[in-house]
Write an enzyme that holds these catalytic residues in place. Structure first.
Site, mmCIF file in Angstrom:
data_model
loop_
_atom_site.group_PDB
_atom_site.id
_atom_site.type_symbol
_atom_site.label_atom_id
_atom_site.label_comp_id
_atom_site.label_asym_id
_atom_site.label_seq_id
_atom_site.Cartn_x
_atom_site.Cartn_y
_atom_site.Cartn_z
ATOM 1 N N CYS A 1 20.855 91.695 5.574
ATOM 2 C CA CYS A 1 21.603 91.221 4.403
ATOM 3 C C CYS A 1 20.747 90.403 3.429
ATOM 4 O O CYS A 1 21.185 90.122 2.310
ATOM 5 C CB CYS A 1 22.819 90.414 4.836
ATOM 6 S SG CYS A 1 23.901 91.369 5.889
ATOM 7 N N HIS B 1 25.102 85.986 -0.830
ATOM 8 C CA HIS B 1 25.468 87.167 -0.038
ATOM 9 C C HIS B 1 26.959 87.097 0.257
ATOM 10 O O HIS B 1 27.478 86.046 0.644
ATOM 11 C CB HIS B 1 24.651 87.177 1.254
ATOM 12 C CG HIS B 1 25.098 88.216 2.220
ATOM 13 N ND1 HIS B 1 25.364 89.511 1.838
ATOM 14 C CD2 HIS B 1 25.339 88.161 3.561
ATOM 15 C CE1 HIS B 1 25.743 90.200 2.895
ATOM 16 N NE2 HIS B 1 25.742 89.402 3.956
ATOM 17 N N ASN C 1 31.602 92.970 3.256
ATOM 18 C CA ASN C 1 30.177 92.663 3.362
ATOM 19 C C ASN C 1 29.403 93.980 3.280
ATOM 20 O O ASN C 1 29.466 94.797 4.195
ATOM 21 C CB ASN C 1 29.928 91.951 4.700
ATOM 22 C CG ASN C 1 28.474 91.582 4.916
ATOM 23 O OD1 ASN C 1 27.589 92.045 4.206
ATOM 24 N ND2 ASN C 1 28.224 90.763 5.915
HETATM 25 N N1 ACO Z 1 41.842 90.600 13.975
HETATM 26 C C1 ACO Z 1 42.599 89.771 14.700
HETATM 27 N N2 ACO Z 1 42.087 88.866 15.549
HETATM 28 C C2 ACO Z 1 40.745 88.810 15.653
HETATM 29 C C3 ACO Z 1 39.899 89.658 14.925
HETATM 30 C C4 ACO Z 1 40.502 90.578 14.061
HETATM 31 N N3 ACO Z 1 39.775 91.442 13.293
HETATM 32 N N4 ACO Z 1 38.622 89.367 15.238
HETATM 33 C C5 ACO Z 1 38.644 88.361 16.122
HETATM 34 N N5 ACO Z 1 39.940 88.026 16.389
HETATM 35 C C6 ACO Z 1 40.434 86.985 17.276
HETATM 36 C C7 ACO Z 1 39.455 86.654 18.386
HETATM 37 O O1 ACO Z 1 39.607 87.538 19.473
HETATM 38 C C8 ACO Z 1 39.860 85.248 18.737
HETATM 39 O O2 ACO Z 1 41.001 85.299 19.554
HETATM 40 P P1 ACO Z 1 41.203 84.245 20.765
HETATM 41 O O3 ACO Z 1 41.270 82.905 20.092
HETATM 42 O O4 ACO Z 1 42.490 84.692 21.366
HETATM 43 O O5 ACO Z 1 39.998 84.410 21.634
HETATM 44 C C9 ACO Z 1 40.302 84.654 17.390
HETATM 45 O O6 ACO Z 1 40.559 85.777 16.537
HETATM 46 C C10 ACO Z 1 39.266 83.758 16.749
HETATM 47 O O7 ACO Z 1 38.005 84.425 16.768
HETATM 48 P P2 ACO Z 1 36.700 83.715 16.235
HETATM 49 O O8 ACO Z 1 35.523 84.598 16.528
HETATM 50 O O9 ACO Z 1 36.686 82.293 16.730
HETATM 51 O O10 ACO Z 1 36.981 83.710 14.670
HETATM 52 P P3 ACO Z 1 36.166 82.965 13.553
HETATM 53 O O11 ACO Z 1 37.027 82.034 12.848
HETATM 54 O O12 ACO Z 1 34.823 82.504 14.037
HETATM 55 O O13 ACO Z 1 35.914 84.170 12.523
HETATM 56 C C11 ACO Z 1 34.188 85.657 11.790
HETATM 57 C C12 ACO Z 1 35.139 85.277 12.927
HETATM 58 C C13 ACO Z 1 34.992 86.069 10.590
HETATM 59 C C14 ACO Z 1 33.325 86.830 12.261
HETATM 60 C C15 ACO Z 1 33.306 84.444 11.449
HETATM 61 O O14 ACO Z 1 32.718 83.907 12.611
HETATM 62 C C16 ACO Z 1 32.223 84.796 10.477
HETATM 63 O O15 ACO Z 1 32.467 85.144 9.336
HETATM 64 N N6 ACO Z 1 30.965 84.659 10.863
HETATM 65 C C17 ACO Z 1 29.849 84.943 9.979
HETATM 66 C C18 ACO Z 1 29.638 86.404 9.921
HETATM 67 C C19 ACO Z 1 28.653 86.747 8.853
HETATM 68 O O16 ACO Z 1 28.471 86.049 7.881
HETATM 69 N N7 ACO Z 1 28.008 87.855 9.057
HETATM 70 C C20 ACO Z 1 27.171 88.318 8.031
HETATM 71 C C21 ACO Z 1 25.769 88.279 8.294
HETATM 72 S S1 ACO Z 1 25.359 89.684 7.461
HETATM 73 C C22 ACO Z 1 24.216 90.700 8.178
HETATM 74 O O17 ACO Z 1 23.072 90.346 8.319
HETATM 75 C C23 ACO Z 1 24.653 92.075 8.617
#
Ligand code: ACO
Length: 329
Positions: free
Chosen positions: A123, A256, A286
């Site tokens: 990214c 990004h 993304n």
């Molecule tokens: N739908 C419903 N529930 C979900 C989903 C979904 N799509 N995905 C996860 N959950 C659930 C999980 O299972 C978890 O449930 P639990 O509490 O029962 O265990 C709950 O939601 C919370 O999950 P978390 O992983 O704690 O959610 P978080 O608030 O951390 O959000 C996210 C996850 C959106 C991925 C966040 O961590 C994030 O944006 N991270 C950065 C990602 C990023 O920027 N990536 C880009 C880099 S780009 C590159 O180089 C390719």
């Protein structure tokens, strides 16, 4: 222009392209539910700010998205493919193992003879590519570059993993970067930390004609989130320092487009109101290396980013890689 004249590089045109298939959160949730994978529009919007993404048709490659974006950028710059002597494509979803997507694109554009290669920094790829093109132009190694981010991330998503497959989309963005006696790009700052390879990766490769490992995206979202907010602030401060500017000089921040909460946190740390941040993640998801040039082009065409504005571009992604470019548009 003499090679000993101090040269700068500046963006003279932007372009972008999204494939026609817009997939809303509701449509994606319905598709995933058929395979027993549960998600919802509410969860995706609340955690990420994403409402929709675009998916390319199965036979459409990164170079195909890139060619449209490149043509729009050339048109905006008032240039033709024959004027280009450098093509850099940032992508993690190349058309082939080799040759580079940049060479395939060069053929489609008809920019024969121009140097062409890909940059693989996930990214952060566009920020890396723009920095390389700026350096090559300032050194006299190139005069007019096309720098493109193009991705078909839908090909490497695990649609059984709801924690990742809802986040990404396909698209391409491009700029024409030209030698100029006026800046242009004011400062750049690139970094990587390979200790974090495993928090965001596609751990597969090709050997003996077989795919070894797993060719689908894996991410520890929380680890990525924590690293991202820290490095985006430090890269922003580094380019401001190098350029002798301050936060108050920034007209537009174009980070990004991964997650609205990361963008809000970066804006807060830089004391920038959100109305100075270009946000396209809601509509694009993304798009990895394509996200920054896509957002820049949207902002230019909306009339937000105008000539003379000071713009901060910031990338962060797998590697772990990150970087920033400060420029006067
Ligand atoms: N739908 C419903 N529930 C979900 C989903 C979904 N799509 N995905 C996860 N959950 C659930 C999980 O299972 C978890 O449930 P639990 O509490 O029962 O265990 C709950 O939601 C919370 O999950 P978390 O992983 O704690 O959610 P978080 O608030 O951390 O959000 C996210 C996850 C959106 C991925 C966040 O961590 C994030 O944006 N991270 C950065 C990602 C990023 O920027 N990536 C880009 C880099 S780009 C590159 O180089 C390719």
């Amino acid at each position: 222009m003499s090679s000993i004249t101090p040269r700068y590089s500046r963006i003279t045109g932007t372009g972008s392209y999204l494939p026609p298939n817009r997939v809303s959160n509701e449509a994606l949730a319905a598709q995933l539910a058929r395979d027993g994978v549960e998600t919802s529009d509410d969860w995706i919007v609340e955690r990420t700010g994403i409402r929709a993404r675009y998916f390319a048709a199965p036979d459409v490659t990164s170079s195909e998205l890139a060619v449209h974006a490149a043509r729009h950028a050339l048109e905006a710059a008032g240039r033709t493919a024959a004027d280009i002597d450098l093509i850099i494509v940032a992508t993690s979803t190349p058309d082939m193992v080799f040759p580079s997507t940049a060479c395939i694109l060069q053929n489609k554009l008809g920019a024969f003879g121009a140097a062409a290669f890909d940059v693989q920094a996930v990214c952060s790829g566009f920020v890396y590519g723009l920095t390389i093109a700026d350096s090559m132009i300032r050194s006299g190694a190139a005069t007019r570059a096309l720098v493109i981010g193009a991705e078909v991330f839908s090909r490497i998503l695990d649609f059984k993993d709801r924690t990742t497959c809802v986040l990404f989309g396909d698209g391409a963005g491009a700029v024409v970067l030209e030698a100029s006696d006026q800046p242009g790009i004011l400062a750049t700052d690139l970094h990587a930390d390979g200790r974090h390879v495993e928090i965001l990766c596609v751990p597969g490769n090709v050997s003996g004609g077989q795919v070894l490992g797993d060719p689908l995206l894996k991410m520890d979202g929380q680890a990525v989130f924590k690293l991202a907010v820290g490095v985006l602030e430090s890269a922003a401060r580094a380019v401001l320092h190098k350029a002798g500017r301050s936060e108050a000089d920034i007209d537009w921040l174009i980070p990004h487009q991964a997650n609205i909460r990361i963008m809000q946190s970066t804006a807060r740390k830089l004391k920038l109101p959100m109305d100075k941040v270009v946000v396209t993640v809601a509509e694009h998801g993304n798009t990895s290396a394509a996200s920054i040039p896509l957002a820049l082009d949207v902002a230019v065409r909306r009339g937000q980013v105008k000539r003379g504005d000071t713009v901060m571009l910031e990338g962060v992604g797998g590697g772990f890689t990150w970087g920033a470019v400060l420029l006067d548009y």
